[in-house]
Design an enzyme around this catalytic site. Structure first.
Site, PDB file in Angstrom:
ATOM      1  N   HIS A 145      22.292 -17.817 -35.038  1.00 14.34           N
ATOM      2  CA  HIS A 145      23.571 -17.309 -34.519  1.00 14.34           C
ATOM      3  C   HIS A 145      23.378 -16.808 -33.085  1.00 14.34           C
ATOM      4  O   HIS A 145      24.138 -17.166 -32.183  1.00 14.34           O
ATOM      5  CB  HIS A 145      24.083 -16.180 -35.413  1.00 14.34           C
ATOM      6  CG  HIS A 145      25.135 -15.307 -34.778  1.00 14.34           C
ATOM      7  ND1 HIS A 145      26.436 -15.717 -34.599  1.00 14.34           N
ATOM      8  CD2 HIS A 145      25.083 -14.053 -34.271  1.00 14.34           C
ATOM      9  CE1 HIS A 145      27.131 -14.748 -34.021  1.00 14.34           C
ATOM     10  NE2 HIS A 145      26.333 -13.722 -33.798  1.00 14.34           N
ATOM     11  N   ASP A 168      32.816 -31.043  -3.890  1.00  9.63           N
ATOM     12  CA  ASP A 168      32.284 -31.158  -5.247  1.00  9.63           C
ATOM     13  C   ASP A 168      31.057 -30.266  -5.311  1.00  9.63           C
ATOM     14  O   ASP A 168      30.785 -29.537  -4.364  1.00  9.63           O
ATOM     15  CB  ASP A 168      31.903 -32.625  -5.561  1.00  9.63           C
ATOM     16  CG  ASP A 168      31.865 -32.893  -7.062  1.00  9.63           C
ATOM     17  OD1 ASP A 168      31.058 -32.237  -7.745  1.00  9.63           O
ATOM     18  OD2 ASP A 168      32.641 -33.729  -7.553  1.00  9.63           O
ATOM     19  N   TRP A 170      16.078 -13.961 -32.719  1.00 11.89           N
ATOM     20  CA  TRP A 170      16.164 -14.761 -31.487  1.00 11.89           C
ATOM     21  C   TRP A 170      15.154 -14.281 -30.470  1.00 11.89           C
ATOM     22  O   TRP A 170      14.826 -14.988 -29.530  1.00 11.89           O
ATOM     23  CB  TRP A 170      17.584 -14.701 -30.912  1.00 11.89           C
ATOM     24  CG  TRP A 170      17.861 -13.532 -30.024  1.00 11.89           C
ATOM     25  CD1 TRP A 170      18.204 -12.283 -30.438  1.00 11.89           C
ATOM     26  CD2 TRP A 170      17.825 -13.489 -28.597  1.00 11.89           C
ATOM     27  NE1 TRP A 170      18.379 -11.470 -29.348  1.00 11.89           N
ATOM     28  CE2 TRP A 170      18.167 -12.168 -28.207  1.00 11.89           C
ATOM     29  CE3 TRP A 170      17.560 -14.430 -27.595  1.00 11.89           C
ATOM     30  CZ2 TRP A 170      18.223 -11.781 -26.865  1.00 11.89           C
ATOM     31  CZ3 TRP A 170      17.609 -14.025 -26.270  1.00 11.89           C
ATOM     32  CH2 TRP A 170      17.938 -12.718 -25.915  1.00 11.89           C
ATOM     33  N   SER A 173      17.901 -27.275 -18.289  1.00 16.09           N
ATOM     34  CA  SER A 173      19.323 -27.407 -17.976  1.00 16.09           C
ATOM     35  C   SER A 173      19.810 -26.224 -17.138  1.00 16.09           C
ATOM     36  O   SER A 173      20.483 -26.406 -16.122  1.00 16.09           O
ATOM     37  CB  SER A 173      20.110 -27.504 -19.285  1.00 16.09           C
ATOM     38  OG  SER A 173      21.434 -27.101 -19.096  1.00 16.09           O
ATOM     39  N   SER A 174      19.444 -25.015 -17.556  1.00 16.46           N
ATOM     40  CA  SER A 174      19.916 -23.828 -16.839  1.00 16.46           C
ATOM     41  C   SER A 174      19.383 -23.779 -15.419  1.00 16.46           C
ATOM     42  O   SER A 174      20.110 -23.437 -14.490  1.00 16.46           O
ATOM     43  CB  SER A 174      19.454 -22.551 -17.544  1.00 16.46           C
ATOM     44  OG  SER A 174      20.078 -22.448 -18.771  1.00 16.46           O
ATOM     45  N   HIS A 199      16.007  -9.127 -20.084  1.00 16.79           N
ATOM     46  CA  HIS A 199      16.969  -8.206 -19.524  1.00 16.79           C
ATOM     47  C   HIS A 199      17.805  -8.827 -18.410  1.00 16.79           C
ATOM     48  O   HIS A 199      19.021  -8.740 -18.443  1.00 16.79           O
ATOM     49  CB  HIS A 199      16.393  -6.853 -19.132  1.00 16.79           C
ATOM     50  CG  HIS A 199      17.520  -5.883 -19.054  1.00 16.79           C
ATOM     51  ND1 HIS A 199      18.074  -5.317 -20.168  1.00 16.79           N
ATOM     52  CD2 HIS A 199      18.315  -5.513 -18.032  1.00 16.79           C
ATOM     53  CE1 HIS A 199      19.129  -4.618 -19.826  1.00 16.79           C
ATOM     54  NE2 HIS A 199      19.301  -4.713 -18.537  1.00 16.79           N
ATOM     55  N   GLU A 240      18.520 -11.777 -18.302  1.00 22.16           N
ATOM     56  CA  GLU A 240      19.383 -12.667 -19.076  1.00 22.16           C
ATOM     57  C   GLU A 240      20.678 -11.960 -19.479  1.00 22.16           C
ATOM     58  O   GLU A 240      21.758 -12.535 -19.456  1.00 22.16           O
ATOM     59  CB  GLU A 240      18.639 -13.173 -20.320  1.00 22.16           C
ATOM     60  CG  GLU A 240      19.492 -13.891 -21.356  1.00 22.16           C
ATOM     61  CD  GLU A 240      19.959 -15.278 -20.916  1.00 22.16           C
ATOM     62  OE1 GLU A 240      19.383 -15.809 -19.952  1.00 22.16           O
ATOM     63  OE2 GLU A 240      20.898 -15.801 -21.520  1.00 22.16           O
ATOM     64  N   TYR A 261      22.228  -9.791 -17.831  1.00 21.71           N
ATOM     65  CA  TYR A 261      23.115  -9.778 -16.669  1.00 21.71           C
ATOM     66  C   TYR A 261      23.588 -11.169 -16.313  1.00 21.71           C
ATOM     67  O   TYR A 261      24.670 -11.338 -15.747  1.00 21.71           O
ATOM     68  CB  TYR A 261      22.437  -9.061 -15.501  1.00 21.71           C
ATOM     69  CG  TYR A 261      22.280  -7.609 -15.844  1.00 21.71           C
ATOM     70  CD1 TYR A 261      23.403  -6.811 -15.957  1.00 21.71           C
ATOM     71  CD2 TYR A 261      21.047  -7.064 -16.159  1.00 21.71           C
ATOM     72  CE1 TYR A 261      23.300  -5.488 -16.356  1.00 21.71           C
ATOM     73  CE2 TYR A 261      20.941  -5.749 -16.557  1.00 21.71           C
ATOM     74  CZ  TYR A 261      22.067  -4.972 -16.650  1.00 21.71           C
ATOM     75  OH  TYR A 261      21.959  -3.673 -17.056  1.00 21.71           O
ATOM     76  N   SER A 264      37.246  -9.425 -11.614  1.00 19.85           N
ATOM     77  CA  SER A 264      37.616  -9.054 -10.241  1.00 19.85           C
ATOM     78  C   SER A 264      38.613 -10.024  -9.636  1.00 19.85           C
ATOM     79  O   SER A 264      39.206  -9.748  -8.597  1.00 19.85           O
ATOM     80  CB  SER A 264      36.373  -9.004  -9.346  1.00 19.85           C
ATOM     81  OG  SER A 264      35.415  -8.150  -9.910  1.00 19.85           O
ATOM     82  N   HIS A 291      12.857  -1.054 -21.712  1.00 25.14           N
ATOM     83  CA  HIS A 291      13.725  -0.196 -22.528  1.00 25.14           C
ATOM     84  C   HIS A 291      14.098  -0.883 -23.835  1.00 25.14           C
ATOM     85  O   HIS A 291      14.661  -0.261 -24.719  1.00 25.14           O
ATOM     86  CB  HIS A 291      14.964   0.267 -21.751  1.00 25.14           C
ATOM     87  CG  HIS A 291      15.936  -0.811 -21.409  1.00 25.14           C
ATOM     88  ND1 HIS A 291      16.570  -0.867 -20.206  1.00 25.14           N
ATOM     89  CD2 HIS A 291      16.390  -1.872 -22.103  1.00 25.14           C
ATOM     90  CE1 HIS A 291      17.379  -1.924 -20.180  1.00 25.14           C
ATOM     91  NE2 HIS A 291      17.278  -2.550 -21.317  1.00 25.14           N
ATOM     92  N   HIS A 292      13.797  -2.178 -23.950  1.00 21.07           N
ATOM     93  CA  HIS A 292      13.981  -2.853 -25.235  1.00 21.07           C
ATOM     94  C   HIS A 292      12.803  -2.584 -26.159  1.00 21.07           C
ATOM     95  O   HIS A 292      12.783  -3.036 -27.289  1.00 21.07           O
ATOM     96  CB  HIS A 292      14.107  -4.362 -25.032  1.00 21.07           C
ATOM     97  CG  HIS A 292      15.310  -4.763 -24.241  1.00 21.07           C
ATOM     98  ND1 HIS A 292      16.504  -5.086 -24.832  1.00 21.07           N
ATOM     99  CD2 HIS A 292      15.514  -4.863 -22.906  1.00 21.07           C
ATOM    100  CE1 HIS A 292      17.397  -5.386 -23.892  1.00 21.07           C
ATOM    101  NE2 HIS A 292      16.819  -5.246 -22.713  1.00 21.07           N
ATOM    102  N   THR A 333      27.141   0.002 -12.173  1.00 24.82           N
ATOM    103  CA  THR A 333      28.116  -0.463 -13.163  1.00 24.82           C
ATOM    104  C   THR A 333      29.354   0.416 -13.123  1.00 24.82           C
ATOM    105  O   THR A 333      30.484  -0.068 -13.204  1.00 24.82           O
ATOM    106  CB  THR A 333      27.505  -0.449 -14.571  1.00 24.82           C
ATOM    107  OG1 THR A 333      26.196  -1.004 -14.489  1.00 24.82           O
ATOM    108  CG2 THR A 333      28.328  -1.268 -15.532  1.00 24.82           C
ATOM    109  N   LYS A 335      31.649  -0.446 -10.337  1.00 27.07           N
ATOM    110  CA  LYS A 335      32.506  -1.599 -10.637  1.00 27.07           C
ATOM    111  C   LYS A 335      33.741  -1.165 -11.426  1.00 27.07           C
ATOM    112  O   LYS A 335      34.868  -1.515 -11.090  1.00 27.07           O
ATOM    113  CB  LYS A 335      31.727  -2.639 -11.430  1.00 27.07           C
ATOM    114  CG  LYS A 335      30.679  -3.307 -10.595  1.00 27.07           C
ATOM    115  CD  LYS A 335      30.207  -4.575 -11.247  1.00 27.07           C
ATOM    116  CE  LYS A 335      29.735  -5.556 -10.204  1.00 27.07           C
ATOM    117  NZ  LYS A 335      30.781  -6.242  -9.508  1.00 27.07           N
ATOM    118  N   ARG A 363      19.010  -3.029 -38.491  1.00 21.54           N
ATOM    119  CA  ARG A 363      19.638  -4.336 -38.278  1.00 21.54           C
ATOM    120  C   ARG A 363      18.830  -5.419 -38.978  1.00 21.54           C
ATOM    121  O   ARG A 363      17.735  -5.182 -39.463  1.00 21.54           O
ATOM    122  CB  ARG A 363      19.746  -4.631 -36.780  1.00 21.54           C
ATOM    123  CG  ARG A 363      18.422  -4.753 -36.079  1.00 21.54           C
ATOM    124  CD  ARG A 363      18.587  -4.753 -34.581  1.00 21.54           C
ATOM    125  NE  ARG A 363      18.987  -6.072 -34.100  1.00 21.54           N
ATOM    126  CZ  ARG A 363      18.653  -6.560 -32.890  1.00 21.54           C
ATOM    127  NH1 ARG A 363      17.924  -5.839 -32.055  1.00 21.54           N
ATOM    128  NH2 ARG A 363      19.037  -7.746 -32.512  1.00 21.54           N
TER     129      ARG A 363
END
Lengths: 287, 526, 376
Positions: free
Chosen positions: B78, B107, B143, B170-171, B254, B256, B258, B269, B303-304, B329, B332, B451
């Site tokens: 998932h 293009d 994951w 790809s990315s 991390h 990722e 963002y 915006s 921090h993870h 943040t 924003k 979890r």
């Protein structure tokens, strides 16, 4: 509508989908091989051939377009920026492995040896293990081994790669000055140096496996050693193939003193591979 | 760089090729954008179906439907599908569609590579989802792929690794294309500080992608060799460390996060000023805030991992650095609200989703700030509190912004107006259900529910039931969304070129739908 | 309905958190029973309230604007779009708030890291899927697994209502016992994959990482039974390896410890007796349910690709010595653990005998505890 200024947008690209199919076949075949699925290597082979076909086709098309003058300064700028950031992504790929080496040498091995917060770990799990480098860990994974020295083959390899950088730049000067012989001769020298480098690496690996009992399974030393030098060797091989293509194109009379992006891109790539080697020589072989 | 033509035969203007091959061989940024968006929607449904299985099993205590192994496969795949197949491709699709138009370019800069970036994805996900049918099933180690657990996987393991490699290729190609396009394809006069924020945020996102996707590739390669080639990167006996993987993974992971949210900031915006009929407040501070967030994202990864036993100094450093992210943040959020302030607002569906984004993303931001406090994180870590946090940020954050942009731009894409009534229904159904789904999970986590568990102690039953009911309702709402999109593509009230009264930007100067080749003459930038 | 009311009250504003927290289900972090857990709770409430206050101000402004600055009320858009002052204000003020939050957080963190001078130390090892507790310096060492009642009820299609099981999924066969008011140091590690040891009432969780030891400590104020769970995904039965800690008064703890020591001495000196194969099979069935079912499943069919079937297995129906070796020493790199330390001689003999003569296998031979003892 002045096609003079038009940005070149190609149509009907068939190579990408062929590339995707090739990539999937190759990876699926290889995965199945790792799972010991019988005859999976056939799929890997087919995938590889499809990829090679795709590269010949795709790059061939691009070369034709380039030679027919489809690309102007704006396309050229796109290719340049694209290549620079591609090389940066490669830098980050190697950074992952250098980072792992750094962490292993500065944190995990000292901790296992009882340094800092590792005192308890050492006392209760790995009693008697002393941190040092190189090491195959407290479990002595892979058994007795010897370190790969820095001042034999690796030093020679350093010289080879550094001189190949020089010969390539010399070839580039030839191209700019429109001295085709210098260009071709310089490229031949560079390719030969590259191939000799790869050959010596292979020799070194065989020495490691047969004489030193230094294998990929020799704890973290073997892991980091073969992973870093292996991926580097792979990149040298790719670079040498790229150089060979440049050589063939030079012989065919491609490139002009003003317009030779492919050559430059290959040169950047080669210098990048060179710099990675210096990092390897210092941190993997020497220190 | 004034016109777009096929120089090899530019005697007639090219329309799209016919049939299926149009989509397979296309190099047109709009076609590829459409492909990405459809792919993302399909993956969103696939990942959503897995979420339904998860919520079904968690509806009440006891194991009713699936066995724990399959449950773990569900949670793992998932996440992979939603992140790499849903949100990321959706944003790349938006980038493909909008970037060239927004900067007045013909293009994407590297059109053929653009095609490949997309066409790798279906094959990569075929490999990933194919693992369900292999011995040992799909990956079930989460994951985050932590070793040694992930190394215990079945035959699907190498397929998953290579699928991730393909997604990475790809990315990276997509990101290179975005950077080159932005640097090289802008219309004359479109200076960097005149670019719409969506372009800016994608520009920065692309750098993050190029910097971290290769690191993930390195990390999973080490997993592969640890399992099949005897290396010991992640095994203490050989001198390695399982935690090493977590460091490398979160160095990717991390930024990722963002990557998944910065383009959302760009979209919001664009939408809020349109419906407030007022220019965006603090444009340049938005650009700097985005850049600071991107920079900080590289120095907060641990921090993870507060509970893995980092040395004190490490925990303090990562705690402080993480708390700092709240500053840009916050800037924003304050800017968005100042944009609304003294505007002349209307509340069409895109605006509703944008406002929903601001509120609920901020709630996710608050719980993020709480999680940043290391001693408190020792309690929150690996509980449903974390699950609630990142779903607020990713579902009501990233996914809401994607919905907002679909409603915002679909009249431009298709030339048809979506049904405002259905759109509003979709918004309210989603917003109520998503809060019933995720808000109780805060309480579950605080009360002690870990979890990634398929079954739980009876004291958690009530909130789980609420959460599941919200989940099913949210799932159904998204099926409804698919219907709305389908209906809009098929027909509807014709949209004007301007579409929204207050909208500004180059995309609104083109017809709805825009011509196959966007700007045949570079537009003039005021 | 009563619960529903509580839910609404709590969900709406989080206002009455501390009172509702004592209801039969929790809404908030437990205050806990240690100095640390109380500090963590206070910190948690501090950040929560800071967030709530900021939220009220920010969302309040937003909602005000949404009500009064709408086109339908005839609002005309002003065109301002910059203010250096405002930007500065909302950069600096949050920064100051963050510093205010960081100070207590730092103090608590430093405190939690100070695991020096414990009164006693316990080595905690995570296994797939059970915990092992070794009292350092004492001859006490045991495993703690999910209790039989929960284990029975949690099977797919068991038809047992979890509500009828005492402390469903939060109960173990043998809890960890520690004394009240003493600083107990934990040395956390794992034998296979990463686990995480967590009792919410103690205020922290810490990962158990194979090959490394992490330190943590508690000093519990009140005797009682405290429950928790493994918090790091550790495979199939991650949700089924609870932690139960019984905190006893010092005297009770001393008695308990003495009993345990006596027990383990008795076990060591006991004469190993021959056991009837039928009896062995019966014991084996219980051992199988507790230790093997998670992967090899109830009927021994296993899961293709990762967990080999017991039924018809070449090893189980082949040479008994190989079979014993696999069960005792495990298979590195897979989920097959070494059961040498986890099970007694009798249990090992029983499980081997059971597997060879049940679950569709009929080899006919048996293993005796004495033979296992000889292999140790």
């Amino acid at each position: 509508m002045s096609s003079e200024n038009a940005y070149y947008v190609p149509h009907d690209a068939k190579w990408p989908i062929i590339g995707s199919i090739g990539l999937m076949l190759f990876f699926c075949g290889f995965s199945a091989q790792l799972n010991n699925t019988p005859s999976a290597s056939i799929v890997t082979m087919i995938g590889f051939l499809v990829l090679v076909y795709m590269m010949f086709g795709w790059f061939g098309e691009v070369i034709d377009e380039s030679e027919s003058g489809a690309y102007k300064s704006s396309e050229d700028a796109s290719f340049r920026v694209g290549m620079i950031w591609f090389i940066f992504s490669e830098v980050m790929f190697f950074a992952a492995f250098f980072g792992a080496l750094f962490y292993i040498r500065n944190f995990s091995v000292p901790w296992l040896g009882g340094d800092g917060s590792g005192a308890i770990t050492n006392e209760y799990i790995w009693n008697g293990f002393e941190a040092m480098w190189p090491t195959n860990g407290p479990g002595e994974v892979g058994g007795q081994y010897e370190k790969m020295g820095a001042w034999g083959l690796p030093a020679i390899n350093t010289l080879l790669l550094l001189s190949s950088g020089v010969t390539l730049t010399w070839a580039h000067w030839g191209l700019i000055a429109n001295k085709r012989k210098q260009l071709i001769f310089g490229l031949i020298l560079t390719v030969v140096l590259g191939i000799v480098f790869v050959g010596l690496q292979a020799l070194e690996y065989s020495h490691g496996y047969h004489d030193l009992n230094l294998t990929m399974g020799t704890g973290v030393y073997g892991s980091t050693f073969y992973m870093l030098t292996g991926f580097h060797g792979f990149h040298v091989t790719v670079g040498a193939i790229m150089l060979t293509v440049m050589l063939v194109r030079s012989i065919k009379g491609h490139f002009t003193p003003e317009n030779h992006f492919a050559f430059e891109a290959t040169a950047w790539y080669w210098h990048f591979v060179d710099v990675v080697w210096l990092g390897l020589f210092v941190f993997v072989y020497w220190l | 760089m004034a016109t777009v033509t096929d120089s090899l035969d530019d005697h007639h203007d090219h329309g799209p090729a016919k049939g299926l091959m149009r989509w397979v061989t296309t190099t047109n940024h709009k076609d590829i954008g459409t492909l990405y968006l459809i792919f993302a929607l399909v993956m969103f449904m696939v990942g959503g179906a897995m979420a339904m299985v998860i919520r079904l099993e968690l509806f009440q205590p006891g194991l009713q439907f699936v066995d724990p192994g399959f449950f773990n496969q569900m949670t793992t795949v998932h996440a992979l599908v939603m992140i790499f197949g849903g949100v990321m491709p959706a944003f790349v699709g938006l980038a493909n569609w909008m970037l060239p138009i927004m900067i007045g370019g013909p293009d994407m800069a590297l059109p053929r590579m653009n095609n490949w970036s997309f066409w790798i994805l279906p094959f990569a996900f075929a490999m990933l989802l194919g693992t369900f049918f292999m011995d040992g099933g799909a990956p079930a180690g989460g994951w985050t792929l932590y070793p040694p657990l992930v190394l215990q996987g079945g035959n699907g393991f190498p397929f998953m690794i290579f699928a991730i490699h393909m997604m990475g290729i790809s990315s990276v190609m997509g990101a290179i294309n975005v950077i080159v396009t932005i640097l090289n394809m802008r219309a004359p006069g479109m200076t960097l500080m005149k670019m719409p924020l969506f372009v800016w945020t994608w520009f920065i996102t692309a750098y993050l992608l190029i910097a971290v996707m290769p690191v993930l590739a390195g990390a999973v390669t080490m997993l592969l060799t640890d399992r099949f080639f005897d290396t010991t990167f992640f095994s203490a006996a050989g001198g390695g460390d399982p935690v090493l993987f977590q460091h490398i993974f979160w160095f990717f992971g991390h930024p990722e996060v963002y990557i998944l949210i910065l383009p959302a900031f760009g979209v919001i915006s664009a939408i809020i000023p349109t419906f407030a009929r007022k220019p965006l407040f603090g444009y340049s501070s938005m650009v700097y805030a985005t850049s600071s967030i991107a920079f900080l994202s590289f120095i907060v990864w641990a921090h993870h991992m507060f509970t893995v036993g980092l040395p004190l100094q490490g925990e303090l450093f990562f705690m402080y650095a993480t708390m700092l992210i709240a500053v840009p943040t916050g800037v924003k959020v304050f800017n968005w609200i100042s944009t609304m302030w003294k505007g002349s607002m209307t509340f069409e569906t895109p605006m509703l989703f944008a406002i929903g984004f601001v509120i609920m993303f901020t709630i996710g931001g608050f719980s993020g700030l709480m999680l940043a406090i290391a001693p408190a994180d020792f309690q929150y870590h690996d509980t449903y509190f974390v699950v609630a946090h990142f779903h607020y940020v990713l579902v009501t954050g990233a996914v809401y912004s994607i919905m907002a942009s679909v409603y915002y731009w679909i009249p431009k894409w298709t030339g048809n107006m979506y049904s405002e009534k259905l759109g509003q229904w979709h918004f309210w159904l989603s917003t109520i259900s998503v809060n019933v789904l995720f808000f109780p999970q805060h309480f579950l986590g605080l009360a002690g529910m870990p979890r990634r568990i398929p079954d739980y102690s009876v004291q958690f039953a009530e909130f789980n039931m609420w959460s599941s009911i919200g989940g099913f309702a949210f799932g159904l709402s998204q099926v409804f969304f698919c219907f709305i999109v389908y209906k809009t593509i098929k027909g509807g009230e014709k949209a004007t070129d301007q579409v929204w009264e207050g909208a500004e930007g180059l995309e609104w100067t083109l017809s709805s739908p825009p011509p196959y080749h966007s700007f045949s003459t570079a537009p003039e930038i005021k | 309905m009563n619960k529903l009311k509580q839910l609404c009250a709590g969900g709406a504003a989080l206002t009455f958190m501390s009172s509702i927290a004592r209801a039969d289900y929790g809404l908030n972090l437990p205050v806990g029973v240690t100095e640390t857990s109380r500090q963590v709770y206070d910190l948690h409430m501090l950040i929560l309230w800071v967030c709530v206050v900021i939220g009220v101000i920010v969302f309040g402004a937003m909602i005000y604007s949404m009500i009064y600055h709408r086109k339908s009320r005839g609002a005309v858009a002003s065109q301002f779009h910059e203010s250096m002052t405002a930007e500065l204000v909302w950069t600096v003020i949050p920064f100051i708030i963050l510093i205010v939050m960081a100070i207590p957080a730092t103090t608590v963190l430093i405190d939690m890291h100070d695991s020096s001078e414990p009164d006693l130390q316990i080595k905690v090892t995570g296994y797939q899927w059970k915990w092992r507790y070794e009292y350092i310096g004492e001859d006490v060492d045991f495993f703690s697994t999910l209790d039989a009642a929960s284990n029975e009820a949690r099977r797919v299609g068991s038809d047992i209502d979890p509500a009828t099981v005492d402390n469903y999924l939060l109960n173990v066969d043998k809890p960890l016992v520690i004394p009240v008011g003493k600083k107990v140091g934990f040395l956390l590690t794992a034998s296979d994959v990463i686990h995480s040891w967590w009792v919410p009432d103690f205020g922290w969780k810490k990962d158990a990482i194979p090959g490394f030891i992490n330190e943590a400590w508690v000093k519990v104020d009140e005797p009682g039974v405290y429950r928790g769970q493994c918090a790091e995904l550790c495979g199939r039965d991650h949700g089924f390896m609870p932690i139960v800690v019984e905190v006893k008064s010092e005297a009770d703890y001393a008695t308990w410890l003495a009993e345990q020591k006596a027990g383990s001495t008795a076990e060591k000196t006991a004469v190993i007796e021959e056991i009837d194969p039928l009896e062995l099979k019966n014991i084996g069935k219980k051992v199988y349910t507790a230790n093997c079912v998670a992967c090899h499943l109830q009927k021994g069919e296993g899961v293709a690709g990762i967990y080999p079937a017991i039924t018809g297995s070449a090893i189980v129906t082949g040479d008994i010595n190989q079979h014993v070796d696999l069960v005792m020493n495990g298979k590195p790199g897979t989920a097959m653990a070494a059961f040498k330390d986890q099970l007694s001689d009798t249990e090992l003999a029983a499980i081997i005998t059971y597997q060879r003569n049940s679950l569709g296998n009929k080899v006919g031979d048996a293993m005796q505890p004495i033979d296992i003892a000889a292999l140790r």
